[in-house]
Design an enzyme around this catalytic site. Structure first.
Site, mmCIF file in Angstrom:
data_model
loop_
_atom_site.group_PDB
_atom_site.id
_atom_site.type_symbol
_atom_site.label_atom_id
_atom_site.label_comp_id
_atom_site.label_asym_id
_atom_site.label_seq_id
_atom_site.Cartn_x
_atom_site.Cartn_y
_atom_site.Cartn_z
ATOM 1 N N CYS A 1 0.824 -1.220 0.000
ATOM 2 C CA CYS A 1 0.000 0.000 0.000
ATOM 3 C C CYS A 1 0.856 1.268 0.000
ATOM 4 O O CYS A 1 0.945 1.960 -1.016
ATOM 5 C CB CYS A 1 -0.935 0.027 1.215
ATOM 6 S SG CYS A 1 -2.132 -1.313 1.263
ATOM 7 N N SER B 286 4.414 2.098 0.900
ATOM 8 C CA SER B 286 5.779 2.301 0.388
ATOM 9 C C SER B 286 5.881 2.186 -1.139
ATOM 10 O O SER B 286 6.675 2.927 -1.742
ATOM 11 C CB SER B 286 6.803 1.408 1.100
ATOM 12 O OG SER B 286 6.547 0.039 0.907
HETATM 13 P P1 4NP Z 1 1.293 -1.336 3.852
HETATM 14 O O1 4NP Z 1 -0.153 -1.870 4.302
HETATM 15 O O2 4NP Z 1 2.206 -1.591 5.047
HETATM 16 O O3 4NP Z 1 1.090 0.121 3.625
HETATM 17 O O4 4NP Z 1 1.669 -2.112 2.621
HETATM 18 C C1 4NP Z 1 -0.370 -3.175 4.773
HETATM 19 C C2 4NP Z 1 -0.534 -4.185 3.883
HETATM 20 C C3 4NP Z 1 -0.795 -5.465 4.343
HETATM 21 C C4 4NP Z 1 -0.879 -5.715 5.685
HETATM 22 C C5 4NP Z 1 -0.705 -4.685 6.589
HETATM 23 C C6 4NP Z 1 -0.445 -3.412 6.130
HETATM 24 N N1 4NP Z 1 -1.183 -7.015 6.154
HETATM 25 O O5 4NP Z 1 -1.338 -7.184 7.368
HETATM 26 O O6 4NP Z 1 -1.257 -7.954 5.340
#
Ligand code: 4NP
Length: 161
Positions: free
Chosen positions: A16, A18
């Site tokens: 999401c 990064s």
């Molecule tokens: P990101 O968001 O850290 O901005 O890529 C997330 C994407 C997936 C998960 C958590 C946050 N997850 O728990 O799968």
């Protein structure tokens, strides 16, 4: 020309925040003719999504803004590959703490929102479990900080951080 500074954008899942940060900052660097000074990638501290694409909500936000996450493949930052990078750009304070626990030096880690004038940089909140507005909010935060971050990275290149 000296070697490009190796800069890694870091969040939790690398699907999401990064990946979006990477393409937003790359596009501003390109507009300013700075792209050859840096090597930009992104990674997550978690392993769940390694090898997969960007979250479709981030990918469509990128498209809406004239950017692309079509080729994104999630990767993980670990103790084993942490030495491959000069600077880490953390989306939130958990990411920062995890990077330092993996062996990054505190001075190698900069917060993505360090360029808004706040005494302590706020987090780019994780939009994964929320609604669509979280992705627009994240985009706006990234765009707002991109110029300041690039100036900071240029200083890192010339002196050190
Ligand atoms: P990101 O968001 O850290 O901005 O890529 C997330 C994407 C997936 C998960 C958590 C946050 N997850 O728990 O799968």
């Amino acid at each position: 020309m000296s070697q490009p500074l190796r800069v890694l954008f870091v969040c939790l899942g690398n699907i999401c925040r990064s990946p979006l940060a990477e393409v937003v900052v790359k596009s501003v660097a390109q507009e300013q003719g700075l792209l050859d000074q840096f090597h930009f990638e992104s990674a997550g501290t978690g392993s769940w999504h390694v090898g997969g694409g960007a979250d479709p909500r981030s990918a469509s936000k990128a498209l809406e803004k004239g950017l692309s996450l079509e080729k994104h493949q999630a990767q993980q930052i670990t103790r084993r590959n942490i030495g491959n990078w000069d600077i880490f750009v953390a989306m939130d304070s958990d990411n920062r703490r995890n990077l330092i626990a993996m062996g990054a030096k505190p001075e190698q880690v900069v917060m993505m929102r360090a360029f808004e004038g706040a005494a302590q940089a706020p987090d780019v909140p994780d939009p994964y479990y929320g609604g669509a507005s979280g992705f627009e909010d994240a985009y706006q935060m990234l765009k707002l900080n991109a110029q300041g971050l690039l100036q900071y990275l240029q200083q890192c290149k010339q002196h050190s951080c």
